[in-house]
Design an enzyme around this catalytic site. Structure first.
Site, short mmCIF file in Angstrom:
data_model
loop_
_atom_site.label_atom_id
_atom_site.label_comp_id
_atom_site.label_asym_id
_atom_site.label_seq_id
_atom_site.Cartn_x
_atom_site.Cartn_y
_atom_site.Cartn_z
N GLU A 110 155.84 129.62 26.03
CA GLU A 110 156.35 129.27 27.64
C GLU A 110 157.11 128.16 27.73
O GLU A 110 156.88 127.44 28.51
CB GLU A 110 155.03 129.18 28.22
CG GLU A 110 154.15 130.63 28.25
CD GLU A 110 153.18 130.47 29.22
OE1 GLU A 110 153.39 131.30 30.11
OE2 GLU A 110 152.38 129.89 29.09
N HIS A 111 158.26 127.99 27.17
CA HIS A 111 159.24 127.08 27.48
C HIS A 111 160.64 127.73 26.83
O HIS A 111 160.64 128.53 25.99
CB HIS A 111 158.76 125.72 27.08
CG HIS A 111 158.52 125.54 25.64
ND1 HIS A 111 157.29 125.27 25.13
CD2 HIS A 111 159.54 125.51 24.54
CE1 HIS A 111 157.42 125.42 23.68
NE2 HIS A 111 158.75 125.39 23.45
N ALA A 112 161.57 126.84 26.97
CA ALA A 112 163.05 127.12 26.48
C ALA A 112 163.63 125.88 25.87
O ALA A 112 162.79 124.63 26.44
CB ALA A 112 164.01 127.79 27.36
N GLY A 121 160.61 131.40 25.73
CA GLY A 121 159.77 132.04 24.45
C GLY A 121 158.39 131.78 24.87
O GLY A 121 157.90 130.86 25.19
#
Lengths: 316, 316, 316, 316, 316, 316
Positions: free
Chosen positions: C227-229, C274
């Site tokens: 849960e980040h890029a 993602g």
């Protein structure tokens, strides 16, 4: 070569030694022993009195044949294979009678194996090297390990050194097995989201019209079931859960089948010696039979079975 | 002591008996056998014709050495150990050629063990008493049970009777293993509510910069992997799930490591003979390598490996 | 149609009602509430004072919007959906401040679902009918059950009603995913009797040269990771044991991948949002990264991510 | 009592309200709705336009009946039960057509349950309080939980509040079930050390002569199979592995049987509505049938089944 | 503020409304209902005739209080919480008597929860939002899910919003728990190759001399045991296999302990209200007691327990 | 019969041969060996120098008795049984001292078994045919397999060939075991929906007042615990999880008990030799003891135990 040979260093106290038999150095045969023709009794073998050996028996070095042991024709006994005749031996505590052991014709006893008292090693069976045999061994079975378990069956008699081919086709329809009229049937199967469904129609798809079914289950994995032939009754076997192996034997050829899905059946006509083994813990075997139960229909002795089929013409 | 000795009760029909070899009572050596120097052939041993024994071989009582069995130097064969040379024996059915068995130098065959035909027992290997050996045994491996499985490896050559120490430090950082430049690495680990995280930075924390990784998995627990050395390639091994054992051998010293957590790695430099075994059923082994795959880089023969390292100066 | 409509049986005490909004019978809007344009406030809805509703919001019958609840544009709230603003309510025991809840734009709240206080329902998320939401819901996630768990993600914005296609090719080599430059890699695998082996060479086969790896494991199955890029860092993910799902989102398109074998990797370039979820209990996720850890490289807000990618040209 | 009653605080805009129906305070009925006789529409209920309610329907407080929902006679709808008509709702994004829901006569919808769009709740079914119904519910089934699963079936029509008795005799032989001519059969079973064996003879022990068998397996535990009647075909069911429940219904009486051993069979004559559910994961159901497969022989609609049996005399 | 308030849009047909109670818009109170002082009856609430509400009760929007429901003082009922009074509802089929439900003083009923008929919600209990309560709830228990299970217990009365601290020290010796004289004991443990051994000496190490032991086992994980206090008897609890939670309550403070190893015991003196729950499937709880079994020694009502301890001086 | 007999083909170089002992053909006894009275040394046996055989020992064919092996009176050694005296044999690498092996009086060594060096085979023990004995065998134990595990214990001395009866009563109360004052106690058990509860009161129901308890757990299944007697301390054993076997022996009689439920205890008074074995993987054994731990109270030698009890009058 047909002359009996006793090595000068051997001690052969028996007179009942067949023609062509050889007894080698340091072997010791007690007076009561009877040994057939063309046997080979190797260095250091010991044979007690209450012993009968058939013809063409090989006994390798380091073996003792105790009282109570009977060996039929064509048996091979590997080096250091060890027999026994007292299940709970104590020094100087002699049992009233020895526990007898029978090695049937054509069997082989592996090197350094141990045979516990009271067992019968079946015709053509093969005891693996180092095995410890605690129960009787069926005809043609191969047993290994400690304790010994059935690992397979030896191939048919034309070429005994080739292991049995296991039939494993997935093509639909019937496949002949080369054992009498026996056949492997792949049945119709339908799958949808709610599960699977396998179907067989008695007069249309099965090779006979059953009048009876039975279910075999909760078989301990080391157990063998079947081991008989029927004079008239035909059977159709499906392993509806888990798996097992079925050995079919028409007296001339043997073939093994793995049953492991509800859509696979094997047709076992009359006069086929059938054996089921290597049941998985969850196996449920469904059997359809063409006749009602009749104890007279069973042939439970492999000897008798072989005599009967040898009189008949070959069927295929 | 350098004189050959044949006990008066022995039957020694061969002339090819080396100096210093002794043959004891009731032993029987056939004419074709060749036996090296300083051997000890105990009471009741039987040696067939197509047999070669090296130097300093001990054969204890109750053993037969059949045609097709070759025994190199310094081998010990315990009492009643049993060899075979026919995988499917039948009486009077002789195979065209016996199945050959090779016992490499320095190996020991335990008392009452059974050796199936066709195997090779590797250099320095130890077959446990009562074992039934059905497959070849790698160099220095210890095998036990029926069927025999690898239980460990014998210690390095300075003191062969001491079992291998297994490295098991949990201190963070690198620990030398005393085998070449090999080292055990404890890596950083972080846990939070969402799971655990283990980190290694290639150039900062690992001993070399990998150019390749591979994963080994689904290894049956009785199997051995590795068993080779690399000329140039270095490796770093982490068992990220389950566990396995890694044996490192620089030709002079051996050391064993258990990999059983994602935060532990072992660095295997070039010219280390590596073996992995005792995989747990769920083991996944992650390996980083310093070079691309090159079949020329592999040394797959332990004999060749030992020759190569014996020419090199000791590295540590 | 652009005219505000208040049903005669409604109690609308607020003046801040946008154009085109309709308030139906038995609905009750307190004076402090602010409601945007073109909303639909159905029969019997209750809206407290400290409430803001965006434009084009639908609130079906039987819903109460309590103090502390903020609803952005284009949100759908199904019938009898129930909000809360006190985690441990006691009669007459008022918390100093209500626990605030935020429903992001485009989200839908299913019929009769329950939203616990303090959560944020992400942009475009879908709360299933009857779900009990106890934790925040990521953007575009579909959650169901009691307690609510992520069941999947809604498709990309061009056609929100189509569920996400899950990529599942087994062809070797690289397959583009239609999400930025992300790709699915089927790696070489070799099997033999001793197990399986999967190989990837960094500079030759992987899409970048990693400088770091990490392992993720012991993740409870209901958890979501990622849960980040990343601004610069690329990653290559392999689930070496068990399985998980990886959702890749370039701000324009979304695609989901199931990682369930050691020979499958997914390449996640920089500037891909993602998410990993549905970990099996035994999952071990191996990640290679192109850069050392740098907290500045992380984009942890989906809003910020969307702003950044909207400024960039489309990459593929 | 036969007079229609509209509470002064209600908003009833429809003219199609049957005799004896009462509409209470704060209820709102839109103009297009049609409501039958003797219904009870409680406080605060909301009824949209495209709605038909049968006779004697009860709708408790807090319920909305949306467009596309049809409710047959004698249905009970508990307080705060919540219907839906859009599977993926988005604000201001209206589907071309609502997804229709059908509540069949005599069904009850539990308090605060949630009914997803597109399902059919069968005749006499009972939806438990708080259940979230995501799939259609068979006639007379009791469903509970989130998502809702079948927990049982309601008793026969003479006394609907008594739960179904489950037949569980172990006495050998046949036991009548009180449902047409259906019977429970305990079959012979033999146990010995080699496992267990269960036997049935077709013409002697089974109630008919089968011409066909089929096997049902790999049924997901939440699935229901069967749910039909046959005009002519009789069946005999045995769960040879695992367990399942069989519900038999002759249109007048219902009875449930647990099949959980290879020695128990249930005879299902023609014109019995049969349902199988709660399959264990390992269940294998063996079915013998008296006729070959004929699609014309199936009655797949419970309505049609009930019409047919209502014309026939009672059989037992 | 002490004045009763009835909103002009409300329908209040009862005269028995206590001082300070407010009834809001669209609420409907039937003539027979009795409502205490300082209650808050929010928008759209419906109260039937056979209903008693205590003082300081809050009833949020969307709730109906049916005949047969009794609510004691200080109860909070969240929005859309749904009650029932008929376990098998059918339209127009009225039970002879409604099934009664009792909400004890200080309890809170979560938003959108469902309360099945016939249960009692204990003093101070907390029903989680969205829970479906199918069985009675013990005092102070927190229940969540569908069906609802105990998830914990609310903290002591000084600060009800703080969750209970779980004691988890591993330091050897005794640790006070802040609940009367109760203590947590870490016992000696010895490990060797043959296994582990944990020892406690009664007079030397345990806090009292037991005269009795008992073992609790096979407790389904969702069950609660204990739930009583003893007047004189002391207990010492060890979970020798698996784990469970023990809640200790002296009427003023509560504390929870996890017992999960054979070397950890908890001492529960007299006049402590004890509850055990969250048993693992394999849990075996060993309890030593200071007195023989005496039914007079048990206090089984939490109300009685609280009255008794309120008369006593604080002990610690 | 009391005359010593040496077969003419034997090589007997020792003078220390007792009266009535017979040495048969091809046997070889080295000069240092000492053999007692009435022994039977069969064909081909080999006896080294540092060997002592007691009276009435039977040694069957194919056996070698190496240096370091001591055989007490009345021992039976089956054919091809194999002894060892070097744990890590290498050719020509002689250990400084052989590892000694002791076969206690009355033991029997099965045919073709293998005895590793350094073990003691206890009085009356029975080594199964083909077993590989890697650890010492307790008195009277029956061991089988590779490696050998305890399978049971031989019955008491009056009739050694009958297997031990295993006590298995479920009647409540105390049952005498016929072994001193030992007793089997079935304790009270109460079951209800919340689980089961087993109770024992120390002074009222248990046979003594314990001052101590201990817990035994994590015992590998092949391990044996106990194997000692106490001079004064009494014990009461309950297997609260899983199962184990307890063998009680008062020096005259032996009896075995299976502990497999929390409601069954066995009372082991002082001066009972106790052995626990066949632990299930999850077994937890709870033991109450009448005295504090005192190493002086233990009798760890079965010989000493037998001497002590032989002086005492019989107790029952």
């Amino acid at each position: 070569m047909n002359q009996t040979f006793i090595h000068p260093q051997a001690l052969c106290e028996s007179q009942a030694i067949g023609d062509g038999t050889r007894v080698w150095a340091f072997a010791h045969v007690l007076p009561g022993a009877r040994i057939g023709r063309d046997c080979n009794i190797c260095d250091g073998v010991f044979v007690e009195n209450d012993v009968v050996l058939g013809n063409r028996v090989t006994v390798k070095c380091g073996v003792q044949i105790w009282n109570g042991i009977t060996v039929e024709d064509d048996v091979f006994i590997g080096p250091n294979a060890t027999f026994t005749n007292d299940p709970m031996p104590r020094s100087k505590a002699y049992p009233k009678a020895v526990t007898r052991t029978l090695i049937r014709s054509g069997a082989s006893i592996g090197a350094n194996s141990t045979i516990l008292p009271g067992v019968e090693i079946g015709t053509g069976a093969m005891v693996g090297a180092g095995a410890v045999v605690t129960r009787s061994v069926p005809p043609n079975a191969i047993v290994i390990g400690n304790p010994a378990r059935i690992n397979g069956y030896v191939a048919d008699t034309e070429d005994p050194s080739i292991p049995l081919r296991v039939a494993d086709t997935r093509a639909p329809g019937r496949t002949g097995l080369g054992v009498g009229a026996a056949g492997l049937h792949e049945l119709r199967i339908a799958k949808d989201l709610r599960g699977e469904l396998s179907v067989g129609e008695f007069e249309r798809e099965l090779p006979f019209t059953p009048v009876r079914y039975f279910l075999v289950f909760n078989v301990p994995s080391q157990e063998v079931r079947g081991e008989h032939a029927h004079r008239l009754c035909e059977q159709f076997l499906i392993c509806v859960r888990g798996s097992c192996r079925v050995l079919l034997d028409d007296g001339r050829n043997r073939r093994e089948v793995i049953l492991d899905r509800p859509s696979r059946g094997v047709h076992m006509p009359a006069m086929i010696w059938g054996t089921q083994y290597r049941y998985s813990p969850d196996a449920v075997l469904l059997v359809f039979a063409s006749h009602y139960y009749d104890p007279q229909d069973y042939i439970r002795s492999y000897d008798e079975f072989q005599q009967l089929v040898s009189r008949e013409p070959v069927r295929a």
